[in-house]
Scaffold this active site. Structure first.
Site, PDB file in Angstrom:
ATOM      1  N   GLN A 157       0.847  -1.185   0.000  1.00 37.50           N
ATOM      2  CA  GLN A 157       0.000   0.000   0.000  1.00 37.50           C
ATOM      3  C   GLN A 157       0.888   1.242   0.000  1.00 37.50           C
ATOM      4  O   GLN A 157       1.436   1.628   1.026  1.00 37.50           O
ATOM      5  CB  GLN A 157      -0.939  -0.008   1.211  1.00 37.50           C
ATOM      6  CG  GLN A 157      -2.025   1.038   1.155  1.00 37.50           C
ATOM      7  CD  GLN A 157      -1.814   2.145   2.148  1.00 37.50           C
ATOM      8  OE1 GLN A 157      -1.800   1.907   3.350  1.00 37.50           O
ATOM      9  NE2 GLN A 157      -1.634   3.367   1.647  1.00 37.50           N
ATOM     10  N   ASP A 269      -2.006   9.798  -4.127  1.00 42.28           N
ATOM     11  CA  ASP A 269      -0.861  10.093  -3.262  1.00 42.28           C
ATOM     12  C   ASP A 269       0.199  10.867  -4.031  1.00 42.28           C
ATOM     13  O   ASP A 269       0.642  10.424  -5.096  1.00 42.28           O
ATOM     14  CB  ASP A 269      -0.289   8.770  -2.747  1.00 42.28           C
ATOM     15  CG  ASP A 269       0.801   8.933  -1.716  1.00 42.28           C
ATOM     16  OD1 ASP A 269       1.114  10.075  -1.338  1.00 42.28           O
ATOM     17  OD2 ASP A 269       1.347   7.899  -1.287  1.00 42.28           O
ATOM     18  N   GLY A 295      -5.853   8.933  -0.883  1.00 42.59           N
ATOM     19  CA  GLY A 295      -4.506   9.470  -0.786  1.00 42.59           C
ATOM     20  C   GLY A 295      -3.506   8.531  -0.127  1.00 42.59           C
ATOM     21  O   GLY A 295      -3.621   7.301  -0.203  1.00 42.59           O
ATOM     22  N   HIS A 296      -2.527   9.136   0.539  1.00 40.31           N
ATOM     23  CA  HIS A 296      -1.367   8.427   1.081  1.00 40.31           C
ATOM     24  C   HIS A 296      -1.754   7.382   2.120  1.00 40.31           C
ATOM     25  O   HIS A 296      -1.241   6.265   2.108  1.00 40.31           O
ATOM     26  CB  HIS A 296      -0.409   9.459   1.687  1.00 40.31           C
ATOM     27  CG  HIS A 296       0.874   8.909   2.186  1.00 40.31           C
ATOM     28  ND1 HIS A 296       1.828   8.355   1.358  1.00 40.31           N
ATOM     29  CD2 HIS A 296       1.391   8.831   3.442  1.00 40.31           C
ATOM     30  CE1 HIS A 296       2.875   7.970   2.078  1.00 40.31           C
ATOM     31  NE2 HIS A 296       2.622   8.229   3.344  1.00 40.31           N
ATOM     32  N   PHE A 297      -2.616   7.752   3.049  1.00 35.83           N
ATOM     33  CA  PHE A 297      -3.045   6.827   4.096  1.00 35.83           C
ATOM     34  C   PHE A 297      -4.400   6.235   3.715  1.00 35.83           C
ATOM     35  O   PHE A 297      -5.447   6.592   4.265  1.00 35.83           O
ATOM     36  CB  PHE A 297      -3.098   7.533   5.454  1.00 35.83           C
ATOM     37  CG  PHE A 297      -1.743   7.820   6.041  1.00 35.83           C
ATOM     38  CD1 PHE A 297      -0.913   6.795   6.458  1.00 35.83           C
ATOM     39  CD2 PHE A 297      -1.284   9.125   6.151  1.00 35.83           C
ATOM     40  CE1 PHE A 297       0.339   7.046   6.991  1.00 35.83           C
ATOM     41  CE2 PHE A 297      -0.032   9.392   6.683  1.00 35.83           C
ATOM     42  CZ  PHE A 297       0.780   8.353   7.110  1.00 35.83           C
TER      43      PHE A 297
END
Length: 320
Positions: A157, A269, A295-297
């Site tokens: 991920q 992201d 996004g990133h998380f």
């Protein structure tokens, strides 16, 4: 007409529902697996970890990114722990683990991987599926190359093993710092260690900012603001340069050992964009590939979907 729902999806919804969804009086629901919060000594350091699930079940080792900790897996762990043994440590300098100053501990990715390796051996993990995100990728892939016989699968991920995607504006100040480690070049990087920088990591690229709990960036920032922690993070920013020369070895590991792999990647992201996800397809044959509109998380917005995908992937590919 009703859509058919798999047993895996129902179990996932039951676990997440017990955490987030109200229950009417008299309504039955699945009991949420209990998560234990533990600490072990590794080379004189307190290494904190979260653990849940039956210890005789297949193990999932969750490796967190920057600037967070095992806290990023707080909802994923109980969503999997009815059937799997789930373990999530905090690295030195992160979360609830010891954070010695930079003159007392060598903050490199080699060292973080060494501590995690010793941690797995201390608590008796002999085989595990690796979940890697952000910093978890260079930590986890070091373990995989050294002990391929221990890795039963990968869940990736937003964690790179290829240089694609590392040429955008986010990486320019980091590469300048790698080239010349001066305080002047460190100044832009200190912006990543501020509340605004931490909040940006959680909220940029998401579909609905209101779905992201402020507790996430508040907790991370509180830990970043501890005395000496900025120097810890700057040391790891600088050492990140050592990961890129290892990419060919990690790719060779993929080609030789062909671990079953699930990609669940937040495609919006700006740190590890989707360009970094695509190359995994070149080297891995048994791969399930999902770009998520977040996004990133990604766990913060799409945790239920990721847990469901993981359960189905693990059921097919990872046996006791």
């Amino acid at each position: 007409m009703f859509r058919r729902i798999t047993l895996s999806a129902l179990l996932t919804l039951a676990v997440f529902g017990s955490t987030f969804m109200p229950v009417q009086a008299g309504e039955a629901r699945a009991e949420t697996p209990k998560v234990a919060h533990r600490t072990v000594k590794i080379d004189g350091l307190d290494i904190f970890y979260r653990e849940a699930g039956p210890k005789d079940a297949p193990t999932i080792l969750l490796l967190h990114g920057f600037p967070t900790s095992s806290h990023m897996f707080r909802n994923l762990i109980p969503a999997l722990a009815d059937k799997y043994h789930v373990v999530a440590p905090d690295y030195p300098g992160f979360g609830q683990s010891s954070a010695p100053p930079v003159d007392k501990f060598t903050y490199t990715f080699d060292k973080l991987a060494e501590v995690v390796e010793k941690f797995t051996e201390r608590i008796g993990l002999t085989k595990y599926t690796l979940y890697v995100q952000d910093y978890g990728a260079p930590v986890g892939y070091r373990l995989a190359v050294k002990h391929p016989e221990r890795v039963t699968g990968l869940v990736v991920q937003n964690g790179n093993a290829y240089e694609e995607g590392l040429d955008n504006d986010f990486w320019k100040p980091l590469k300048a710092y790698w080239k010349d480690r001066t305080e002047e070049n460190a100044k832009p990087l200190r912006g990543f260690l501020t509340l605004a920088g931490t909040k940006w990591q959680y909220t940029d690229g998401v579909r609905n900012v209101e779905a992201i709990s402020p507790d996430t960036w508040t907790i991370d920032q509180t830990l970043l603001d501890r005395p000496g922690n900025q120097e810890i993070q700057l040391a790891l920013f600088y050492d990140y340069r050592t990961n890129l020369p290892l990419y060919p070895a990690w790719q060779a590991y993929f080609r030789k050992h062909q671990p079953p792999t699930l990609i669940v990647w937040g495609k919006n992201d700006k740190i590890f964009p989707a360009e970094g996800a695509q190359p995994y397809k070149r080297d891995l044959k048994n791969i399930e590939f999902h770009l998520l509109d977040t996004g990133h998380f990604a766990l913060e917005e799409d945790g239920q979907q990721i847990a469901s995908l993981m359960r189905e992937f693990l059921q097919k590919n990872v046996k006791k």
